[in-house]
Design an enzyme around this catalytic site. Structure first.
Site, PDB file in Angstrom:
ATOM      1  CD  GLU A 148      -3.039  -1.106   0.443  1.00  0.00           C
ATOM      2  OE1 GLU A 148      -3.348   0.015   0.004  1.00  0.00           O
ATOM      3  OE2 GLU A 148      -3.676  -2.136   0.172  1.00  0.00           O
ATOM      4  CB  CYS A 157      -1.593   7.493   1.245  1.00  0.00           C
ATOM      5  SG  CYS A 157      -3.123   6.728   1.808  1.00  0.00           S
TER       6      CYS A 157
HETATM    7  P1  NAD Z   1       8.184   4.709   5.150  1.00  0.00           P
HETATM    8  O1  NAD Z   1       8.224   3.875   3.931  1.00  0.00           O
HETATM    9  O2  NAD Z   1       9.331   5.594   5.445  1.00  0.00           O
HETATM   10  O3  NAD Z   1       7.978   3.797   6.459  1.00  0.00           O
HETATM   11  C1  NAD Z   1       6.934   2.855   6.585  1.00  0.00           C
HETATM   12  C2  NAD Z   1       7.363   1.741   7.529  1.00  0.00           C
HETATM   13  O4  NAD Z   1       8.468   1.060   6.927  1.00  0.00           O
HETATM   14  C3  NAD Z   1       7.801   2.181   8.912  1.00  0.00           C
HETATM   15  O5  NAD Z   1       7.224   1.333   9.879  1.00  0.00           O
HETATM   16  C4  NAD Z   1       9.299   2.002   8.883  1.00  0.00           C
HETATM   17  O6  NAD Z   1       9.842   1.639  10.129  1.00  0.00           O
HETATM   18  C5  NAD Z   1       9.446   0.843   7.918  1.00  0.00           C
HETATM   19  N1  NAD Z   1      10.782   0.791   7.289  1.00  0.00           N
HETATM   20  C6  NAD Z   1      11.662   1.805   7.116  1.00  0.00           C
HETATM   21  N2  NAD Z   1      12.776   1.355   6.516  1.00  0.00           N
HETATM   22  C7  NAD Z   1      12.609   0.035   6.326  1.00  0.00           C
HETATM   23  C8  NAD Z   1      13.407  -1.000   5.751  1.00  0.00           C
HETATM   24  N3  NAD Z   1      14.618  -0.755   5.269  1.00  0.00           N
HETATM   25  N4  NAD Z   1      12.913  -2.258   5.710  1.00  0.00           N
HETATM   26  C9  NAD Z   1      11.674  -2.522   6.187  1.00  0.00           C
HETATM   27  N5  NAD Z   1      10.863  -1.577   6.727  1.00  0.00           N
HETATM   28  C10 NAD Z   1      11.313  -0.324   6.786  1.00  0.00           C
HETATM   29  O7  NAD Z   1       6.812   5.524   5.018  1.00  0.00           O
HETATM   30  P2  NAD Z   1       6.275   6.665   5.932  1.00  0.00           P
HETATM   31  O8  NAD Z   1       7.100   7.884   5.742  1.00  0.00           O
HETATM   32  O9  NAD Z   1       6.038   6.155   7.300  1.00  0.00           O
HETATM   33  O10 NAD Z   1       4.827   6.892   5.257  1.00  0.00           O
HETATM   34  C11 NAD Z   1       4.594   7.788   4.218  1.00  0.00           C
HETATM   35  C12 NAD Z   1       4.355   7.082   2.920  1.00  0.00           C
HETATM   36  O11 NAD Z   1       3.372   6.084   3.067  1.00  0.00           O
HETATM   37  C13 NAD Z   1       3.815   8.021   1.862  1.00  0.00           C
HETATM   38  O12 NAD Z   1       4.438   7.748   0.635  1.00  0.00           O
HETATM   39  C14 NAD Z   1       2.337   7.664   1.786  1.00  0.00           C
HETATM   40  O13 NAD Z   1       1.701   7.954   0.563  1.00  0.00           O
HETATM   41  C15 NAD Z   1       2.378   6.202   2.064  1.00  0.00           C
HETATM   42  N6  NAD Z   1       1.101   5.748   2.573  1.00  0.00           N
HETATM   43  C16 NAD Z   1       0.357   4.907   1.819  1.00  0.00           C
HETATM   44  C17 NAD Z   1      -0.875   4.491   2.278  1.00  0.00           C
HETATM   45  C18 NAD Z   1      -1.748   3.562   1.495  1.00  0.00           C
HETATM   46  O14 NAD Z   1      -2.714   3.057   2.053  1.00  0.00           O
HETATM   47  N7  NAD Z   1      -1.466   3.306   0.234  1.00  0.00           N
HETATM   48  C19 NAD Z   1      -1.320   4.925   3.522  1.00  0.00           C
HETATM   49  C20 NAD Z   1      -0.525   5.787   4.256  1.00  0.00           C
HETATM   50  C21 NAD Z   1       0.703   6.185   3.774  1.00  0.00           C
END
Ligand code: NAD
Length: 459
Positions: free
Chosen positions: A206, A240
């Site tokens: 997502e 998002c």
């Molecule tokens: P992010 O990708 O930075 O982090 C998301 C999660 O991934 C966190 O729990 C983080 O700890 C984990 N993570 C970080 N590095 C990792 C790695 N190397 N390996 C595995 N996991 C890792 O995202 P964010 O900044 O928390 O969220 C914002 C983004 O999420 C935006 O792009 C937004 O559009 C998207 N988003 C999408 C939806 C959807 O339903 N499609 C909903 C909300 C947010």
């Protein structure tokens, strides 16, 4: 416990039977309701300022609605579905039996840190799995509360929460889960998918992206502005599916900006001392937005409708409209994920569609029109995870349709039955009838059998 120890603990335990799933979902609902005040405080602590009503709606109400919907339909979703085997397999039958997968993983982001961990959990539990959750390290108070609620509702052998930063996230995504649902950025989504590939773990991703708004020139601009402002500035644009940019006919750009400005003044008046206007999650994101605004100021026409200053100490970033943007503007480089709204003036609907289709597939697309041929043209000539017509954001709250992206905005879906199916193995079973005519298709092939086979290939 390390993520690996948590995994081993869960892996040894049995999957959840239907009775336990229903009981736990009811207990989870009660726990969310009785912890609502704590959820509001935790979110407010993490953000510095988080609109209370938005937290109630987006983090609490939507999860409760998802549990209610799941409880009303779980009987039907878990039932074995029989299908006819078809004429050639006379009287035999087929069945589809949904089965839990085992231990599944959920990785969630910071922007709706409660909802985006709990909603996938509801789906995974409804399907009978044991679940591990890795919430975001950027919202430590909410993640801790989530862990507390989970440990009150579930046994240690049913659900575990792994708290920690990127190092924990890396250990987590390397575990041999039966499925991972990741919500977050496209860049991290790719890393998670690579880690999952080592275990052949299927993933639901997502992700984010730039969700466009297309306005029909015959549509009432005031009505469109109301909905766009509501969707864009909810959680200060840190959503998002927030409208990321607007495509409007050149003739109407000025009028639209006036309507957007009026609506912003009505809704927020000012943002400095306004608890309905959420702060930016942290100074890194605040500075990221400040750089986008600075570049926009050099390239296009920046309009600050409320005339407020930024408040750096509180990470409060007032609404910014960027007029006369184009596909090459710096505002169009990445997902904005904040209260900046570029407006691109186009000559025709086709120009708007061309701009959308030159870019990667958005998570969602908004179309404002009362003309069915216009709506159909936009829907049929673009590819996005979802579309909402004449409204913003509420498509996320629909339990009856899948929620997910396509291409760069993600893969797979959840919500309602789609979530149940994503976290289930839909096992196919064939039941042979006592009258078995299959020998007609097996050697030795007598002349008679050959004739039958020939006949059947021509059917
Ligand atoms: P992010 O990708 O930075 O982090 C998301 C999660 O991934 C966190 O729990 C983080 O700890 C984990 N993570 C970080 N590095 C990792 C790695 N190397 N390996 C595995 N996991 C890792 O995202 P964010 O900044 O928390 O969220 C914002 C983004 O999420 C935006 O792009 C937004 O559009 C998207 N988003 C999408 C939806 C959807 O339903 N499609 C909903 C909300 C947010």
């Amino acid at each position: 416990m390390t993520p690996l120890q948590q995994f081993e603990n869960l892996n040894k335990a049995p999957n959840l039977d239907l009775e336990t799933r229903i009981l736990r979902l009811k207990q989870l609902k009660k726990a969310i309701q009785s912890n609502t005040d704590k959820i509001i405080v935790a979110l407010n602590t993490d953000y510095g300022r988080r609109c209370e009503s938005e937290t109630r709606i987006a983090e609490v109400m939507i999860c409760i609605a998802e549990i209610n919907h799941t409880l009303s339909h779980i009987g039907e979703w878990t039932r074995t579905k029989t299908k006819p085997a078809g004429f050639k397999f006379l009287l035999s039958k087929n069945a589809i039996i949904p089965q839990p997968l085992g231990v599944v993983g959920i990785i969630s982001p910071w922007n709706y840190p409660f909802n985006l961990a709990i909603a996938p959990l509801i789906a995974a539990i409804s399907a009978g799995n044991k679940v591990m959750i890795k919430p975001s390290e950027m919202t430590p108070s909410t993640s801790q509360l989530l862990a507390d609620i989970v440990s009150d509702v579930f046994k240690e052998t049913e659900v575990a929460v792994s708290l920690g930063g990127v190092d924990v996230a890396q250990q987590f995504s390397a575990l041999p889960f039966k499925h991972i649902l990741f919500t977050g950025s496209t860049a991290v989504g790719k890393i998670v998918m690579q880690a999952a590939a080592n275990n052949l773990t299927p993933v639901t991703l997502e992700l984010g992206g730039k969700s466009p708004v297309v306005i029909d020139e015959k549509y009432n601009l005031k009505t469109a502005a109301k909905s766009i402002i509501a969707g864009k500035f909810y959680n200060a644009g840190q959503t998002c599916i927030a409208p990321d940019y607007i495509l409007v006919n050149k003739k109407q750009q000025k009028d639209l900006i006036n309507e957007l400005t009026d609506e912003l003044k009505k809704v927020y008046r000012q943002t400095n001392d306004n608890n309905d206007y959420t702060a930016i999650i942290n100074s890194n994101h605040f500075n990221r937005l400040r750089i986008i605004a600075k570049k926009a100021d050099q390239e296009n026409q920046c309009i600050w409708p409320l005339g407020d200053e930024m408040i750096e100490e509180l990470n409060v970033f007032p609404p910014l409209l960027v007029a006369n943007s184009n596909n090459q503007s710096s505002t169009m480089e990445t997902e904005i994920f904040g209260p900046i709204l570029p407006i691109i003036a186009v000559d025709s609907t086709q120009d708007a569609l061309n701009i959308i289709n030159e870019r990667s597939n958005p998570l969602t697309l908004y179309v404002f029109s009362n003309r069915s041929h216009f709506i159909k043209k936009v829907i049929n000539n673009t590819l996005s995870g979802s579309v909402a017509v004449n409204e913003t954001l509420v498509q996320f709250a629909q339990n009856g349709i899948p929620f997910g992206g396509v291409g760069e905005s993600g893969m797979g879906s959840y919500h309602g039955e789609n979530g149940f199916n994503s976290f289930s193995h839909l096992k196919s079973v064939y039941y042979q009838s006592r009258i078995n005519l299959n020998s007609m298709a097996r050697a030795p092939f007598s002349n008679f059998k050959k004739k039958i086979v020939k006949l059947m290939t021509n059917m």
